[in-house]
Scaffold this active site. Structure first.
Site, PDB file in Angstrom:
ATOM      1  N   HIS A 145       2.579   3.084  -3.156  1.00  0.00           N
ATOM      2  CA  HIS A 145       1.854   3.853  -4.171  1.00  0.00           C
ATOM      3  C   HIS A 145       2.372   5.287  -4.262  1.00  0.00           C
ATOM      4  O   HIS A 145       2.756   5.753  -5.316  1.00  0.00           O
ATOM      5  CB  HIS A 145       0.348   3.889  -3.856  1.00  0.00           C
ATOM      6  CG  HIS A 145      -0.370   2.691  -4.373  1.00  0.00           C
ATOM      7  ND1 HIS A 145      -0.533   2.445  -5.700  1.00  0.00           N
ATOM      8  CD2 HIS A 145      -0.970   1.664  -3.725  1.00  0.00           C
ATOM      9  CE1 HIS A 145      -1.198   1.315  -5.866  1.00  0.00           C
ATOM     10  NE2 HIS A 145      -1.480   0.808  -4.689  1.00  0.00           N
TER      11      HIS A 145
ATOM     12  N   ASP B  21      -5.987  -5.882  -6.481  1.00  0.00           N
ATOM     13  CA  ASP B  21      -5.576  -4.791  -7.376  1.00  0.00           C
ATOM     14  C   ASP B  21      -5.527  -5.246  -8.827  1.00  0.00           C
ATOM     15  O   ASP B  21      -5.652  -4.434  -9.732  1.00  0.00           O
ATOM     16  CB  ASP B  21      -4.179  -4.284  -6.993  1.00  0.00           C
ATOM     17  CG  ASP B  21      -4.207  -3.475  -5.717  1.00  0.00           C
ATOM     18  OD1 ASP B  21      -5.294  -3.015  -5.346  1.00  0.00           O
ATOM     19  OD2 ASP B  21      -3.139  -3.317  -5.096  1.00  0.00           O
TER      20      ASP B  21
ATOM     21  N   GLU C 105     -10.527   1.985   2.572  1.00  0.00           N
ATOM     22  CA  GLU C 105     -10.657   1.563   1.182  1.00  0.00           C
ATOM     23  C   GLU C 105     -10.427   0.042   1.090  1.00  0.00           C
ATOM     24  O   GLU C 105     -11.237  -0.676   0.522  1.00  0.00           O
ATOM     25  CB  GLU C 105      -9.614   2.312   0.337  1.00  0.00           C
ATOM     26  CG  GLU C 105      -9.679   2.000  -1.139  1.00  0.00           C
ATOM     27  CD  GLU C 105      -8.472   2.557  -1.896  1.00  0.00           C
ATOM     28  OE1 GLU C 105      -7.492   2.968  -1.241  1.00  0.00           O
ATOM     29  OE2 GLU C 105      -8.518   2.546  -3.139  1.00  0.00           O
ATOM     30  N   HIS C 106      -9.290  -0.419   1.645  1.00  0.00           N
ATOM     31  CA  HIS C 106      -8.979  -1.847   1.669  1.00  0.00           C
ATOM     32  C   HIS C 106      -8.919  -2.316   3.115  1.00  0.00           C
ATOM     33  O   HIS C 106      -8.261  -1.679   3.938  1.00  0.00           O
ATOM     34  CB  HIS C 106      -7.597  -2.129   1.056  1.00  0.00           C
ATOM     35  CG  HIS C 106      -7.418  -1.599  -0.333  1.00  0.00           C
ATOM     36  ND1 HIS C 106      -6.711  -0.452  -0.607  1.00  0.00           N
ATOM     37  CD2 HIS C 106      -7.855  -2.068  -1.533  1.00  0.00           C
ATOM     38  CE1 HIS C 106      -6.713  -0.235  -1.921  1.00  0.00           C
ATOM     39  NE2 HIS C 106      -7.403  -1.195  -2.507  1.00  0.00           N
TER      40      HIS C 106
ATOM     41  N   HIS D  44     -52.120  20.071 -10.275  1.00  0.00           N
ATOM     42  CA  HIS D  44     -51.815  18.676  -9.969  1.00  0.00           C
ATOM     43  C   HIS D  44     -53.113  17.945  -9.596  1.00  0.00           C
ATOM     44  O   HIS D  44     -53.389  16.846 -10.095  1.00  0.00           O
ATOM     45  CB  HIS D  44     -50.849  18.564  -8.782  1.00  0.00           C
ATOM     46  CG  HIS D  44     -49.411  18.825  -9.126  1.00  0.00           C
ATOM     47  ND1 HIS D  44     -48.944  20.069  -9.453  1.00  0.00           N
ATOM     48  CD2 HIS D  44     -48.335  17.999  -9.179  1.00  0.00           C
ATOM     49  CE1 HIS D  44     -47.627  19.991  -9.690  1.00  0.00           C
ATOM     50  NE2 HIS D  44     -47.243  18.741  -9.534  1.00  0.00           N
TER      51      HIS D  44
ATOM     52  N   GLN E  81       0.829  -1.194   0.000  1.00  0.00           N
ATOM     53  CA  GLN E  81       0.000   0.000   0.000  1.00  0.00           C
ATOM     54  C   GLN E  81       0.867   1.249   0.000  1.00  0.00           C
ATOM     55  O   GLN E  81       0.635   2.189  -0.748  1.00  0.00           O
ATOM     56  CB  GLN E  81      -0.901  -0.008   1.248  1.00  0.00           C
ATOM     57  CG  GLN E  81      -2.063   0.932   1.141  1.00  0.00           C
ATOM     58  CD  GLN E  81      -2.930   0.583  -0.047  1.00  0.00           C
ATOM     59  OE1 GLN E  81      -3.116  -0.580  -0.373  1.00  0.00           O
ATOM     60  NE2 GLN E  81      -3.421   1.587  -0.744  1.00  0.00           N
TER      61      GLN E  81
END
Lengths: 432, 432
Positions: B265, B364, B330-331, B423, B262
């Site tokens: 990145h 991934d 996220e993960h 209406h 991770q």
């Protein structure tokens, strides 16, 4: 005399004329933006104190203590008990039908197991806490409360936090009764950008939510778009629109009134009729002229139809459908024979009202489907508000030892290809 | 020496410490905003001419004719043929698995008929045209192309229009090969805010799309957020994150490498490990120190882990799950015994990797689920990119004569209650 602009699909420049008619640029107003930015920052920093300040200032209320901003649940139950019986029944029937329809939208978790024992799936969970903005004053619509709150309840959201301003200490009792019917958990009498800030950041009194839905004025809409990312929001709605496609065989008074029902919302509303029958367009124009003066909101109707309405003569129904797909209308009436043979040709529309008996107004209140719909051609890429807006998904991956071995080899090749060695090695550790 | 910050859930101020650690305010940069605004306006007004200008200026390409911005399909097929066989197989396997998984997400139209013959339902249709942004240069990831394009193909989107910049006339051949595998319909060698503008407004050469997806730099992200409303967009992604929950029984080197994968990145990436086992936290720290120097991206890993990583000691697994739900990562790796007994307690996460064999890196690339996931705690209200992002819904309502009669009465009561007479009358016309 009410006169709508007439367009003809056979004209060479028809599509560009239509494109100009539809043009709708929301102008961002720098003053509004700056005001809202200040309000958000103040509420974020000073919490309840800022909320009280703004409520004194904007709602002209003499509030000193944050507890005065809480509307107790008994107040909702009282409003429901005091409601006239016909209104109560109508609201309860509408709520029941909305609930039934939305049950069909509820999504369930799923998973499957591969030959090597690897499990893949998606876990679906409700949002924990949702904020519901309800406008005060004249635009306070109980139907809108039901349409926003019920899908969240069906999704099994833990808690709905409603905010509604009480300018001059006035609250709308039908709205409170609707909140009781919908089963809203907590209510605060706050409004404007300050209410959005309270929901997004949380204060000592108002709980922080995960998503904010519901209509509001330009301050509310601007505040919502500014807090987006920190919380989820629904679409920012543009003016309401209807496109009616008619084969010329529906009672022209019915069609005229359907166009009026859209146009009476406000001066920016848009109502367009498309028909292959030129005589029918004339007849509907006559009906409108005959009926307009009896309408309590005649002035609004006149303005919106004159400035933004149109009667379009198409070659045939296929071409009328083409016009519909170009416009991607919020509301589409297929007032034609055998509409079910045609609806699959509709690529873009918020809601499709099929057949001569299906007035769009039924969908606004009690047919069951949601009346919060994509406007301004956004039906090309978005959907009615639904249970799915209050659910979210988490991917599930559980590799067997064998699966990790196979997948690890593929992942490693691709990771090295992208220059990410730690990714590759993390996968390789499990391939041995 | 790599040293991660250590937190203890038993500390009184643990939750506020964690909250500070997670704080992530995306600063809007006024210069970027103004530059992007100008680019959007120029492309909107001058179309292809502006595209050519910006491409000469930003990508240093001597282009004179808009046709030079088209990448012909043969070029993609050529890239695929030229690809090394191992890479090609890996890409094709990944594509196949991604396609299989996403098939499960495809939603179908539904309807039901009520006792009185009224039909209600929802028609589900694919988007017509989707724009796919693919970054050029070093951040050009073929895996990302597959993850964005395949769900759109599964949804049966009519046309995917891909844009990818070719700075100094250089294109990444693996990315082109991936585009061939995914079945992208049209490609243009343009990038930056100008490419987003072309997709949103259309030019003589580039078709206007309904939604834009795909990662990009700050100019691309800003442009996407500015054209939102005119077209749909996917979420604007923040830095990537992982939370690993481990019971202390997984090989510490595996966990260390998962955190590295991770962290490699970029400097803003975040990797956190939670365990009830204090000794295990020490062991993983030791593993990291032993492994770090062999990593080609050691400097990036060191920076992100030191500044944004953490080792958290929890009382037990239940408390670790509480941490996960607070972070909404996220993960999320559940590197624990019997993870299936625990995953239903997870309320908020983009993707859940269950069991000791499921390295996040598999997700991934090739496990099947999407790697485009909600970041920065937005998993509280949003979902992985999926087929549902390329489908939209239209409500269907078709009232029988009897249904229009019953519903018309209810609608009329509610419409009068809201002061909307047209209406009410539009509904009443059908109640006789």
């Amino acid at each position: 005399m009410l006169k709508l602009q007439r367009l003809f699909t056979k004209d060479n420049n028809f599509w560009s004329q239509l494109d100009s008619l539809l043009a709708w640029d929301t102008l961002s107003d720098d003053t509004v933006t700056q005001t809202v930015r200040d309000i958000l920052q103040n509420v974020r920093r000073h919490g309840d104190a800022a909320l009280l300040d703004y409520t004194r200032q904007f709602d002209r209320r003499n509030v000193q203590n944050p507890e005065e901003l809480i509307i107790p649940k008994q107040r909702l139950q009282q409003a429901l008990r005091d409601l006239d019986n016909t209104q109560r029944q109508a609201l309860e029937q509408a709520a029941e039908r909305i609930r039934n329809y939305h049950q069909h939208q509820k999504q369930k978790s799923w998973q499957y197991t591969e030959a090597d024992g690897t499990i893949l799936g998606q876990q679906i969970t409700p949002l924990s806490r949702v904020g519901l903005y309800v406008p005060g004053g004249k635009a306070a619509y109980p139907s809108s409360l039901l349409m926003n709150a019920i899908p969240a309840k069906v999704a099994e959201v833990d808690e709905i936090i409603m905010v509604v301003p009480a300018p001059d200490n006035v609250l709308n009792d039908i709205v409170l009764a609707a909140a009781a019917i919908a089963g809203v958990e907590k209510i605060f009498s706050i409004g404007g950008a300050q209410a959005i800030a309270a929901l997004a950041y949380g204060t000592a009194t108002v709980p922080k939510v995960d998503k904010i839905v519901g209509p509001g004025n330009i301050y509310v809409a601007t505040a919502k778009s500014m807090v987006f990312g920190m919380v989820g929001i629904d679409m920012i709605a543009g003016p309401s629109e209807i496109l009616v496609i008619c084969d010329g065989q529906t009672n022209p008074d019915w069609i005229a009134m359907d166009l009026f029902s859209q146009a009476e919302h406000d001066e920016e509303a848009r109502a367009i009729l498309v028909s292959p029958d030129a005589t029918f367009l004339d007849t509907v124009q006559d009906s409108m002229n005959r009926l307009i003066d009896k309408m309590p909101r005649a002035e609004i109707i006149r303005t919106s139809l004159t400035n933004r309405g149109a009667l379009i003569q198409a070659k045939d129904l296929n071409e009328a459908i083409e016009v519909a797909n170009f416009i991607a209308p919020e509301h589409l009436e297929l007032s034609i024979e055998n509409p079910q043979a045609w609806n699959s040709k509709i690529r873009h529309a918020g809601a499709i009202f099929m057949g001569r008996y299906t007035a769009e107004a039924l969908g606004d209140y009690c047919a069951g489907p949601n009346h919060v719909l994509p406007t301004s051609r956004t039906a090309r890429f978005s959907s009615p508000l639904g249970v799915y807006d209050f659910q979210k998904r988490s991917s599930l991956i559980m590799c067997s030892e064998e699966g990790a071995h196979t997948l690890g080899q593929t992942a490693s090749i691709l990771a090295y290809g992208e220059g990410l060695s730690a990714h590759a090695q993390s996968a390789e550790y499990r391939t041995t």
